[in-house]
Design a protein around this motif. Structure first.
Motif, PDB file in Angstrom:
ATOM      1  N   SER A 186     -62.404 -93.768 -33.070  1.00 19.36           N
ATOM      2  CA  SER A 186     -62.044 -95.005 -33.767  1.00 19.36           C
ATOM      3  C   SER A 186     -61.507 -96.059 -32.808  1.00 19.36           C
ATOM      4  O   SER A 186     -61.740 -97.260 -32.987  1.00 19.36           O
ATOM      5  CB  SER A 186     -61.005 -94.718 -34.860  1.00 19.36           C
ATOM      6  N   MET A 187     -60.791 -95.626 -31.788  1.00 19.30           N
ATOM      7  CA  MET A 187     -60.236 -96.566 -30.815  1.00 19.30           C
ATOM      8  C   MET A 187     -61.327 -97.281 -30.036  1.00 19.30           C
ATOM      9  O   MET A 187     -61.246 -98.496 -29.810  1.00 19.30           O
ATOM     10  CB  MET A 187     -59.311 -95.837 -29.844  1.00 19.30           C
ATOM     11  N   PHE A 188     -62.358 -96.544 -29.635  1.00 21.93           N
ATOM     12  CA  PHE A 188     -63.364 -97.123 -28.747  1.00 21.93           C
ATOM     13  C   PHE A 188     -64.621 -97.606 -29.465  1.00 21.93           C
ATOM     14  O   PHE A 188     -65.289 -98.529 -28.988  1.00 21.93           O
ATOM     15  CB  PHE A 188     -63.740 -96.101 -27.662  1.00 21.93           C
ATOM     16  N   ALA A 189     -64.947 -97.005 -30.616  1.00 23.77           N
ATOM     17  CA  ALA A 189     -66.140 -97.440 -31.355  1.00 23.77           C
ATOM     18  C   ALA A 189     -65.807 -98.573 -32.318  1.00 23.77           C
ATOM     19  O   ALA A 189     -66.488 -99.586 -32.377  1.00 23.77           O
ATOM     20  CB  ALA A 189     -66.761 -96.275 -32.107  1.00 23.77           C
ATOM     21  N   PHE A 190     -64.728 -98.409 -33.079  1.00 20.21           N
ATOM     22  CA  PHE A 190     -64.263 -99.420 -34.031  1.00 20.21           C
ATOM     23  C   PHE A 190     -65.415 -99.936 -34.905  1.00 20.21           C
ATOM     24  O   PHE A 190     -65.647-101.121 -35.017  1.00 20.21           O
ATOM     25  CB  PHE A 190     -63.583-100.571 -33.277  1.00 20.21           C
ATOM     26  N   SER A 191     -66.135 -98.994 -35.503  1.00 21.09           N
ATOM     27  CA  SER A 191     -67.253 -99.353 -36.371  1.00 21.09           C
ATOM     28  C   SER A 191     -67.393 -98.302 -37.450  1.00 21.09           C
ATOM     29  O   SER A 191     -67.892 -97.200 -37.201  1.00 21.09           O
ATOM     30  CB  SER A 191     -68.548 -99.469 -35.559  1.00 21.09           C
ATOM     31  N   GLY A 192     -66.968 -98.639 -38.656  1.00 18.01           N
ATOM     32  CA  GLY A 192     -67.029 -97.676 -39.742  1.00 18.01           C
ATOM     33  C   GLY A 192     -68.438 -97.189 -40.025  1.00 18.01           C
ATOM     34  O   GLY A 192     -68.671 -95.991 -40.185  1.00 18.01           O
ATOM     35  N   SER A 193     -69.394 -98.117 -40.075  1.00 18.09           N
ATOM     36  CA  SER A 193     -70.772 -97.730 -40.388  1.00 18.09           C
ATOM     37  C   SER A 193     -71.338 -96.784 -39.340  1.00 18.09           C
ATOM     38  O   SER A 193     -71.942 -95.755 -39.674  1.00 18.09           O
ATOM     39  CB  SER A 193     -71.657 -98.969 -40.504  1.00 18.09           C
ATOM     40  N   ALA A 194     -71.148 -97.120 -38.067  1.00 21.83           N
ATOM     41  CA  ALA A 194     -71.685 -96.273 -36.991  1.00 21.83           C
ATOM     42  C   ALA A 194     -70.970 -94.930 -36.952  1.00 21.83           C
ATOM     43  O   ALA A 194     -71.607 -93.886 -36.750  1.00 21.83           O
ATOM     44  CB  ALA A 194     -71.539 -96.978 -35.649  1.00 21.83           C
ATOM     45  N   GLN A 195     -69.672 -94.927 -37.163  1.00 19.82           N
ATOM     46  CA  GLN A 195     -68.905 -93.682 -37.082  1.00 19.82           C
ATOM     47  C   GLN A 195     -69.270 -92.725 -38.216  1.00 19.82           C
ATOM     48  O   GLN A 195     -69.437 -91.532 -37.995  1.00 19.82           O
ATOM     49  CB  GLN A 195     -67.401 -93.994 -37.078  1.00 19.82           C
ATOM     50  N   PHE A 196     -69.376 -93.252 -39.435  1.00 20.78           N
ATOM     51  CA  PHE A 196     -69.764 -92.400 -40.556  1.00 20.78           C
ATOM     52  C   PHE A 196     -71.202 -91.911 -40.395  1.00 20.78           C
ATOM     53  O   PHE A 196     -71.522 -90.770 -40.722  1.00 20.78           O
ATOM     54  CB  PHE A 196     -69.613 -93.155 -41.884  1.00 20.78           C
ATOM     55  N   THR A 197     -72.080 -92.792 -39.884  1.00 20.68           N
ATOM     56  CA  THR A 197     -73.471 -92.399 -39.669  1.00 20.68           C
ATOM     57  C   THR A 197     -73.567 -91.267 -38.660  1.00 20.68           C
ATOM     58  O   THR A 197     -74.283 -90.275 -38.871  1.00 20.68           O
ATOM     59  CB  THR A 197     -74.299 -93.603 -39.173  1.00 20.68           C
ATOM     60  N   LEU A 198     -72.850 -91.405 -37.560  1.00 22.30           N
ATOM     61  CA  LEU A 198     -72.863 -90.371 -36.532  1.00 22.30           C
ATOM     62  C   LEU A 198     -72.267 -89.072 -37.064  1.00 22.30           C
ATOM     63  O   LEU A 198     -72.795 -87.976 -36.813  1.00 22.30           O
ATOM     64  CB  LEU A 198     -72.087 -90.838 -35.306  1.00 22.30           C
ATOM     65  N   LEU A 199     -71.188 -89.189 -37.821  1.00 22.46           N
ATOM     66  CA  LEU A 199     -70.513 -88.015 -38.362  1.00 22.46           C
ATOM     67  C   LEU A 199     -71.428 -87.215 -39.278  1.00 22.46           C
ATOM     68  O   LEU A 199     -71.532 -85.990 -39.162  1.00 22.46           O
ATOM     69  CB  LEU A 199     -69.260 -88.459 -39.127  1.00 22.46           C
ATOM     70  N   THR A 200     -72.126 -87.922 -40.171  1.00 24.48           N
ATOM     71  CA  THR A 200     -72.993 -87.225 -41.124  1.00 24.48           C
ATOM     72  C   THR A 200     -74.299 -86.766 -40.465  1.00 24.48           C
ATOM     73  O   THR A 200     -74.835 -85.714 -40.809  1.00 24.48           O
ATOM     74  CB  THR A 200     -73.317 -88.140 -42.321  1.00 24.48           C
ATOM     75  N   SER A 201     -74.811 -87.560 -39.519  1.00 28.86           N
ATOM     76  CA  SER A 201     -76.073 -87.205 -38.856  1.00 28.86           C
ATOM     77  C   SER A 201     -75.923 -85.974 -37.973  1.00 28.86           C
ATOM     78  O   SER A 201     -76.832 -85.144 -37.883  1.00 28.86           O
ATOM     79  CB  SER A 201     -76.583 -88.377 -38.017  1.00 28.86           C
ATOM     80  N   LEU A 202     -74.787 -85.835 -37.320  1.00 29.82           N
ATOM     81  CA  LEU A 202     -74.556 -84.677 -36.456  1.00 29.82           C
ATOM     82  C   LEU A 202     -74.546 -83.383 -37.251  1.00 29.82           C
ATOM     83  O   LEU A 202     -74.915 -82.324 -36.739  1.00 29.82           O
ATOM     84  CB  LEU A 202     -73.225 -84.834 -35.707  1.00 29.82           C
ATOM     85  N   ALA A 203     -74.123 -83.489 -38.524  1.00 27.04           N
ATOM     86  CA  ALA A 203     -74.042 -82.289 -39.350  1.00 27.04           C
ATOM     87  C   ALA A 203     -75.422 -81.776 -39.747  1.00 27.04           C
ATOM     88  O   ALA A 203     -75.600 -80.584 -40.005  1.00 27.04           O
ATOM     89  CB  ALA A 203     -73.218 -82.580 -40.601  1.00 27.04           C
ATOM     90  N   GLY A 204     -76.407 -82.694 -39.782  1.00 29.48           N
ATOM     91  CA  GLY A 204     -77.713 -82.266 -40.260  1.00 29.48           C
ATOM     92  C   GLY A 204     -78.841 -82.396 -39.263  1.00 29.48           C
ATOM     93  O   GLY A 204     -79.999 -82.181 -39.606  1.00 29.48           O
ATOM     94  N   GLY A 205     -78.542 -82.745 -38.013  1.00 32.23           N
ATOM     95  CA  GLY A 205     -79.613 -82.923 -37.039  1.00 32.23           C
ATOM     96  C   GLY A 205     -79.101 -82.863 -35.627  1.00 32.23           C
ATOM     97  O   GLY A 205     -77.978 -82.440 -35.368  1.00 32.23           O
ATOM     98  N   SER A 206     -79.948 -83.302 -34.695  1.00 33.21           N
ATOM     99  CA  SER A 206     -79.592 -83.261 -33.280  1.00 33.21           C
ATOM    100  C   SER A 206     -78.691 -84.423 -32.907  1.00 33.21           C
ATOM    101  O   SER A 206     -78.570 -85.410 -33.634  1.00 33.21           O
ATOM    102  CB  SER A 206     -80.859 -83.319 -32.427  1.00 33.21           C
ATOM    103  N   ALA A 207     -78.070 -84.317 -31.738  1.00 36.93           N
ATOM    104  CA  ALA A 207     -77.188 -85.371 -31.246  1.00 36.93           C
ATOM    105  C   ALA A 207     -77.978 -86.646 -30.976  1.00 36.93           C
ATOM    106  O   ALA A 207     -77.494 -87.760 -31.224  1.00 36.93           O
ATOM    107  CB  ALA A 207     -76.473 -84.905 -29.981  1.00 36.93           C
TER     108      ALA A 207
END
Length: 231
Positions: free
Chosen positions: A52-73
């Protein structure tokens, strides 16, 4: 003259910070969910806070969080980049208002976020960069703080829903958008075009990609304005 300029900048910074408190409060609520969800996915405490400190983007952070759970990095990173593609269009509109050398302009641009972009818009079509930075300060602080609190307390999604906190961020941004639409015919046209594009794309793709396609409407902001047109 220099003293007056300094006073004007200080006033713009204070005004921006004041206007950023509302969206910042909404960002705090959204960050609670991100922090709690990150801990639930075994990210621990430190990683989501640093993110959160370095990305500061809710949309990108939630997208990355959910995408990592169901696919590759790689797929997760690509998804996060695509969902933040709107900043390319926003940065084009902001470019003419930035001042200084390349490094200075790059540093100023780090304050760009959705709510601050709206807050910084001037009636002449330009952007007040000092006000933009001021608006981003409370939002960044509350976003990072909310992530930390969410990671520590881990409130359940049901509790957030019962309290109505899950709609706080969209509601605050809607208020900002409505204020912009009242003062700008170009913003109203872009909003209508974006809604039309998104509605059409919903027939052939998912809501996230439909929203991404609607960003194309923001390109209206880079077209030259006719004399006498409202900003």
């Amino acid at each position: 003259m220099i003293r007056q300029l300094q006073q004007d900048r200080k006033q713009a910074l204070k005004q921006g910070m004041r206007l950023g408190i509302g969206p910042g409060a909404a960002a705090f609520v959204l960050a609670l969910s991100f922090g709690a969800e990150a801990v639930a996915r075994d990210w621990g405490f430190g990683l989501p806070v640093l993110f959160s400190m370095f990305a500061f983007s809710g949309s990108a952070q939630f997208t990355l969080l959910t995408s990592l759970a169901g696919g590759s990095a790689v797929a997760a990173v690509i998804s996060a980049v695509l969902i933040n593609a709107r900043y390319l269009v926003m940065s084009v509109a902001l470019n003419e208002s930035l001042r200084g050398g390349r490094l200075s302009r790059a540093i100023q641009a780090q304050a760009l976020c959705d709510a601050s972009f709206v807050v910084a818009h001037r009636n002449d079509g330009g952007y007040d960069i000092v006000r933009l930075i001021g608006a981003s300060i409370p939002q960044w602080l509350l976003w990072v703080t909310g992530t930390a609190v969410g990671a520590l307390t881990a409130p359940s999604p049901d509790l957030m829903h019962r309290l109505g906190l899950d709609v706080a961020f969209p509601a605050f941004f809607l208020i900002l958008a409505l204020d912009e639409l009242r003062h700008s015919s170009r913003a109203l046209l872009a909003a209508l075009l974006g809604a039309t594009i998104a509605a059409a794309l919903l027939f052939v793709t998912t809501p996230s990609y439909a929203l991404l396609g609607a960003i194309a409407a923001a390109l209206l902001g880079v077209l030259p304005e006719k004399k006498g047109d409202p900003a």
